[in-house]
Write a protein that holds these residues in place. Structure first.
Motif, PDB file in Angstrom:
ATOM      1  N   LYS A   6       0.852  -1.195   0.000  1.00 20.95           N
ATOM      2  CA  LYS A   6       0.000   0.000   0.000  1.00 20.95           C
ATOM      3  C   LYS A   6       0.893   1.253   0.000  1.00 20.95           C
ATOM      4  CE  LYS A   6      -3.651   2.365   2.468  1.00 20.95           C
ATOM      5  NZ  LYS A   6      -4.191   2.678   3.774  1.00 20.95           N
ATOM      6  N   VAL A  10       1.037   4.196  -2.801  1.00 17.46           N
ATOM      7  CA  VAL A  10       0.861   5.631  -2.518  1.00 17.46           C
ATOM      8  C   VAL A  10       2.098   6.402  -2.985  1.00 17.46           C
ATOM      9  CG1 VAL A  10       0.694   7.326  -0.638  1.00 17.46           C
ATOM     10  CG2 VAL A  10      -0.714   5.268  -0.579  1.00 17.46           C
ATOM     11  N   ALA A  11       3.272   5.897  -2.604  1.00 13.44           N
ATOM     12  CA  ALA A  11       4.522   6.597  -2.952  1.00 13.44           C
ATOM     13  C   ALA A  11       4.684   6.704  -4.469  1.00 13.44           C
ATOM     14  CB  ALA A  11       5.705   5.861  -2.336  1.00 13.44           C
ATOM     15  N   VAL A  14       2.403   9.464  -5.754  1.00 14.27           N
ATOM     16  CA  VAL A  14       2.919  10.796  -5.396  1.00 14.27           C
ATOM     17  C   VAL A  14       4.148  11.140  -6.234  1.00 14.27           C
ATOM     18  CG1 VAL A  14       3.958  12.153  -3.538  1.00 14.27           C
ATOM     19  CG2 VAL A  14       1.974  10.730  -3.052  1.00 14.27           C
ATOM     20  N   GLU A  15       5.060  10.192  -6.336  1.00 15.60           N
ATOM     21  CA  GLU A  15       6.296  10.463  -7.094  1.00 15.60           C
ATOM     22  C   GLU A  15       5.995  10.699  -8.577  1.00 15.60           C
ATOM     23  OE1 GLU A  15       9.247  11.079  -5.783  1.00 15.60           O
ATOM     24  OE2 GLU A  15       8.398  10.751  -3.805  1.00 15.60           O
ATOM     25  N   ILE A  17       3.242  12.065  -9.766  1.00 16.83           N
ATOM     26  CA  ILE A  17       2.708  13.440  -9.862  1.00 16.83           C
ATOM     27  C   ILE A  17       3.864  14.434  -9.868  1.00 16.83           C
ATOM     28  CG2 ILE A  17       1.391  15.220  -8.605  1.00 16.83           C
ATOM     29  CD1 ILE A  17      -0.426  12.909  -7.592  1.00 16.83           C
ATOM     30  N   LYS A  18       4.822  14.214  -8.956  1.00 13.87           N
ATOM     31  CA  LYS A  18       5.961  15.131  -8.844  1.00 13.87           C
ATOM     32  C   LYS A  18       6.748  15.197 -10.159  1.00 13.87           C
ATOM     33  CE  LYS A  18       8.303  14.416  -4.885  1.00 13.87           C
ATOM     34  NZ  LYS A  18       8.662  13.648  -3.677  1.00 13.87           N
ATOM     35  N   LEU A 110      10.423  13.808   3.802  1.00 13.14           N
ATOM     36  CA  LEU A 110      10.204  12.404   3.417  1.00 13.14           C
ATOM     37  C   LEU A 110      10.722  11.437   4.482  1.00 13.14           C
ATOM     38  CD1 LEU A 110      11.383  12.567  -0.326  1.00 13.14           C
ATOM     39  CD2 LEU A 110       9.061  12.726   0.539  1.00 13.14           C
ATOM     40  N   ILE A 115       4.874   6.193   5.893  1.00 11.20           N
ATOM     41  CA  ILE A 115       5.347   5.317   4.815  1.00 11.20           C
ATOM     42  C   ILE A 115       6.834   5.053   4.995  1.00 11.20           C
ATOM     43  CG2 ILE A 115       5.888   5.401   2.343  1.00 11.20           C
ATOM     44  CD1 ILE A 115       3.151   6.505   1.883  1.00 11.20           C
ATOM     45  N   LYS A 116       7.215   3.786   4.840  1.00  8.25           N
ATOM     46  CA  LYS A 116       8.622   3.429   5.026  1.00  8.25           C
ATOM     47  C   LYS A 116       9.495   4.122   3.984  1.00  8.25           C
ATOM     48  CE  LYS A 116       8.416  -1.060   7.307  1.00  8.25           C
ATOM     49  NZ  LYS A 116       9.139  -0.600   8.501  1.00  8.25           N
ATOM     50  N   ARG A 117      10.694   4.489   4.412  1.00 14.52           N
ATOM     51  CA  ARG A 117      11.617   5.130   3.469  1.00 14.52           C
ATOM     52  C   ARG A 117      11.955   4.180   2.313  1.00 14.52           C
ATOM     53  NH1 ARG A 117      16.001   7.770   7.656  1.00 14.52           N
ATOM     54  NH2 ARG A 117      14.470   8.734   9.024  1.00 14.52           N
ATOM     55  N   ILE A 120       9.510   4.604  -0.372  1.00 14.69           N
ATOM     56  CA  ILE A 120       9.698   5.846  -1.144  1.00 14.69           C
ATOM     57  C   ILE A 120      10.841   5.662  -2.146  1.00 14.69           C
ATOM     58  CG2 ILE A 120      10.333   8.298  -0.981  1.00 14.69           C
ATOM     59  CD1 ILE A 120       8.843   8.346   1.726  1.00 14.69           C
TER      60      ILE A 120
ATOM     61  N   SER B  70      14.177   5.439  12.871  1.00 15.08           N
ATOM     62  CA  SER B  70      13.705   5.793  11.529  1.00 15.08           C
ATOM     63  C   SER B  70      12.604   4.852  11.035  1.00 15.08           C
ATOM     64  CB  SER B  70      14.867   5.813  10.539  1.00 15.08           C
ATOM     65  OG  SER B  70      15.391   4.526  10.392  1.00 15.08           O
ATOM     66  N   ASN B  73       7.458   3.825  11.734  1.00 15.89           N
ATOM     67  CA  ASN B  73       6.581   4.612  10.856  1.00 15.89           C
ATOM     68  C   ASN B  73       5.214   4.928  11.449  1.00 15.89           C
ATOM     69  OD1 ASN B  73       8.462   2.833   9.000  1.00 15.89           O
ATOM     70  ND2 ASN B  73       8.038   4.766   7.979  1.00 15.89           N
ATOM     71  N   TYR B  81       5.773  17.865  11.921  1.00 17.47           N
ATOM     72  CA  TYR B  81       7.010  18.580  12.209  1.00 17.47           C
ATOM     73  C   TYR B  81       7.366  19.614  11.147  1.00 17.47           C
ATOM     74  CZ  TYR B  81       9.148  15.305   8.883  1.00 17.47           C
ATOM     75  OH  TYR B  81       9.452  14.579   7.764  1.00 17.47           O
ATOM     76  N   LEU B  92       5.207  22.931  -7.962  1.00 18.88           N
ATOM     77  CA  LEU B  92       3.839  22.511  -7.643  1.00 18.88           C
ATOM     78  C   LEU B  92       3.108  23.653  -6.938  1.00 18.88           C
ATOM     79  CD1 LEU B  92       4.310  18.868  -6.290  1.00 18.88           C
ATOM     80  CD2 LEU B  92       4.103  19.645  -8.622  1.00 18.88           C
ATOM     81  N   ILE B 100       0.228  16.302  -1.665  1.00 20.97           N
ATOM     82  CA  ILE B 100       1.317  15.320  -1.623  1.00 20.97           C
ATOM     83  C   ILE B 100       1.517  14.806  -0.199  1.00 20.97           C
ATOM     84  CG2 ILE B 100       3.873  15.322  -1.639  1.00 20.97           C
ATOM     85  CD1 ILE B 100       3.778  16.358  -4.410  1.00 20.97           C
ATOM     86  N   TYR B 101       1.511  15.736   0.764  1.00 22.25           N
ATOM     87  CA  TYR B 101       1.739  15.296   2.142  1.00 22.25           C
ATOM     88  C   TYR B 101       0.509  14.616   2.733  1.00 22.25           C
ATOM     89  CZ  TYR B 101       6.191  17.185   1.533  1.00 22.25           C
ATOM     90  OH  TYR B 101       7.445  17.371   1.034  1.00 22.25           O
ATOM     91  N   LYS B 103      -1.409  12.637   1.025  1.00 20.69           N
ATOM     92  CA  LYS B 103      -1.325  11.267   0.514  1.00 20.69           C
ATOM     93  C   LYS B 103      -0.227  10.495   1.221  1.00 20.69           C
ATOM     94  CE  LYS B 103      -3.371  12.317  -3.907  1.00 20.69           C
ATOM     95  NZ  LYS B 103      -3.135  12.978  -5.177  1.00 20.69           N
ATOM     96  N   TYR B 104       0.918  11.159   1.454  1.00 21.02           N
ATOM     97  CA  TYR B 104       2.011  10.482   2.156  1.00 21.02           C
ATOM     98  C   TYR B 104       1.641  10.147   3.607  1.00 21.02           C
ATOM     99  CZ  TYR B 104       5.964  10.068  -1.019  1.00 21.02           C
ATOM    100  OH  TYR B 104       6.817   9.655  -2.013  1.00 21.02           O
ATOM    101  N   LEU B 106      -1.278   9.041   4.298  1.00 22.65           N
ATOM    102  CA  LEU B 106      -2.308   8.014   4.107  1.00 22.65           C
ATOM    103  C   LEU B 106      -3.712   8.507   4.496  1.00 22.65           C
ATOM    104  CD1 LEU B 106      -0.252   5.011   5.560  1.00 22.65           C
ATOM    105  CD2 LEU B 106      -0.427   5.666   3.168  1.00 22.65           C
TER     106      LEU B 106
END
Lengths: 266, 304
Positions: A6, A10-11, A14-15, A17-18, A110, A115-117, A120, B70, B73, B81, B92, B100-101, B103-104, B106
């Motif tokens: 999932k 999502v990532a 988003v990526e 779109i960027k 990011l 979401i896990k790095r 991404i 890290s 999650n 933050y 953008l 974007i944020y 969606k990130y 969720l």
């Protein structure tokens, strides 16, 4: 595992779109268009030697390509184009996808997300692969249009399909090598170092295929050899070449993930 | 009250440099914790460790009782933050950046994006590219990004930088509302000391990587120096009279009498009475409490 997929989904959205919203991708497509236009000019010169004679520069370039304006020459040129231009444009795209986060200083946003790095980075890598394929597609499409416009004789679909397969394989080889650039961009946190590496690899691989008998084991030389861009007789890639290429791709990808997950992001 | 943020001997070394040195602090749920320090004191390094962006050389940080790393999650669903200057994707629009944020984080519907555009007065800039925003609006966008997922905890590094006075008041009221009415925990670092004093329930002072003081409102009130400034028709005689009574008083550079004796500082009418009886009528009488800036500079040993 389900949440990881999932996250990637999502990532990836988003990526994408960027990338689509930026001008960089458009510039690379325009560059492909320019390359195809130059191809049209060169074939036009070959077909019209009287005009070519009047332009010393164009005549010199036309001579490099050979003297016949036919589909066989076109396919050979396309393989060479994707081996060199492909490597450069895929590399530019990858460097930009990863480097922009550092240059625009958005990487901080990011780092602490649900979401896990890893997801991404995976999404960025897939994004870079997919858009590189799109670039390869447009380069081929524009070049085909240019070839039809200039008129290269009778079109042989069997040869075209065979050539397209080679074109795709060379594209994939070059795409695989971009993971190393994503790693170098991440550790350098800028564009300059990976661009330097890109140029260095072009030089090294071009020297290697003409000077070394073992250049089929240099990752960046493999696509060039496959494209037939060598002087040394009998130089060919083998199974080990494919393994080296796959390993380089894997190493670049894993190193990028390890860097993003484990290294201090200052 | 339950702790929202806890650090235990949090230390970060970069080579030989100790940027953060054994910091142990705790921030209670629902409070606003002000983190004060000069540039290079270790504020941002501490914040980056709190967010898992860099790993501590020693010690641990906990948010909502979960160890910060890290890979934690699910923790970041509850934390928003802003670290240093906020940056956005310049190509953008404001709306796209927020989306974007969202969606990130969720979050499925875009109501939070629209709500924040309204809340931060960014609605009219919705379709403006982020690169064309003023620094104040960029700051608003940065804070809006931090709040897109309605987090329980906000960690904000210099959130009012670049804002005009009206913007500063707006953000202050917003943060106070989030803390007092919605129970959000806010960890805020700022070099604008007056701002911290208006916001924070507790203050931590960091200097050379060390947490040198932690204060709540009461202890800050007690620790701040209070003085009485006055002037009579003959200040030298007034000082003589006070010294004669064993009261420490002195003249400052502007020939104003200063007295720190708690008995008189808390009861200024005594001074008035004393000098009236001695035929030394007062011209000026001011009770002055050391402001946070002066207190801060005194605590870190900064000499003008």
């Amino acid at each position: 595992m389900k949440s990881f997929f999932k996250s990637i989904n999502v990532a990836l959205k988003v990526e994408t779109i960027k990338t689509i919203k930026s001008k960089v991708f458009l510039w690379i497509i325009l560059f492909s268009l320019f390359v195809s236009f130059m191809l049209w000019v060169l074939f036009y010169m070959i077909k019209n030697p009287t005009i070519a004679r009047e332009s010393i520069i164009l005549r010199a370039k036309a001579n490099i390509l050979g003297s016949t304006a036919d589909w066989k020459t076109f396919h050979e040129i396309m393989n060479m184009l994707i081996a060199i231009i492909g490597f450069i444009s895929f590399g530019f795209l990858t460097i930009w996808i990863f480097g922009r986060e550092y240059v625009e200083k958005t990487y901080k946003d990011l780092l602490a997300l649900p979401i896990k790095r890893e997801a991404i980075i995976m999404a960025k890598t897939i994004n870079s692969f997919l858009f590189s394929i799109v670039i390869a597609f447009f380069l081929y499409l524009f070049s085909m249009i240019a070839a039809f416009l200039v008129g290269l004789g009778e079109f042989d679909s069997k040869i075209a399909l065979f050539s397209l397969k080679r074109y795709l394989i060379i594209s994939l080889m070059n795409i695989a090598l971009t993971t190393v650039l994503s790693f170098i961009t991440s550790i350098a946190r800028s564009y300059i170092m990976p661009f330097g590496f890109l140029v260095l690899m072009i030089l090294v691989s071009n020297f290697a295929i003409n000077l070394s008998e073992n250049s089929q084991y240099i990752p960046w030389a493999i696509p060039l050899i496959y494209a037939g861009m060598f002087i040394k007789e009998g130089l060919t890639i083998d199974f080990i070449s494919y393994i080296i290429l796959a390993f380089t791709c894997f190493l670049g990808f894993v190193s990028t993930i390890i860097f993003w997950v484990k290294a201090d992001q200052r | 009250m339950e702790n929202a943020i806890v650090t235990e001997n949090l230390t970060k070394k970069f080579g030989k440099l100790t940027a953060v040195d054994h910091i142990s602090l705790n921030v209670k749920k629902g409070e606003i914790y002000g983190f004060l320090g000069l540039n290079g004191a270790g504020k941002t390094t501490t914040i980056r460790m709190l967010l898992g962006m860099i790993s501590p050389s020693k010690g641990d940080a906990y948010i909502l009782s979960k160890k910060v790393k890290s890979s934690a999650n699910d923790l970041w669903e509850k934390v928003g933050y802003l670290v240093e200057i906020p940056y956005s994707y310049g190509e953008l629009t404001v709306y796209e950046n927020l989306e974007i944020y969202r969606k990130y984080h969720l979050k499925n519907d875009n109501q939070s994006t629209l709500r924040l555009l309204e809340k931060f007065k960014l609605k009219e800039y919705k379709n403006v590219k982020a690169k064309n925003l003023s620094s104040g609006n960029n700051q608003r966008l940065g804070i809006a990004k931090a709040m897109i997922h309605d987090p329980e905890i906000l960690i904000l590094d210099e959130p009012v930088n670049g804002l005009d006075p009206a913007g500063i008041v707006e953000i202050r009221q917003l943060l106070l509302d989030l803390s007092k009415n919605q129970g959000k925990t806010i960890f805020i670092s700022s070099h604008i000391l007056s701002e911290i004093s208006k916001l924070a329930d507790r203050i931590g002072i960091i200097h050379n990587g060390k947490l040198i003081k932690e204060l709540d409102e009461d202890s800050l009130e007690n620790e701040r120096k209070k003085i009485l400034k006055f002037s009579t028709i003959d200040n030298e005689k007034a000082i003589f009279l006070l010294n004669e009574r064993g009261i420490n008083a002195k003249l400052d550079n502007e020939n104003i009498c200063i007295i720190e004796d708690k008995n008189y500082v808390d009861n200024p009418e005594k001074i008035s009475l004393l000098f009236c009886n001695k035929n030394l009528p007062l011209k000026i009488l001011i009770s002055e409490i050391e402001d946070l800036e002066k207190y801060f500079l005194r605590i870190i040993g900064f000499n003008k």
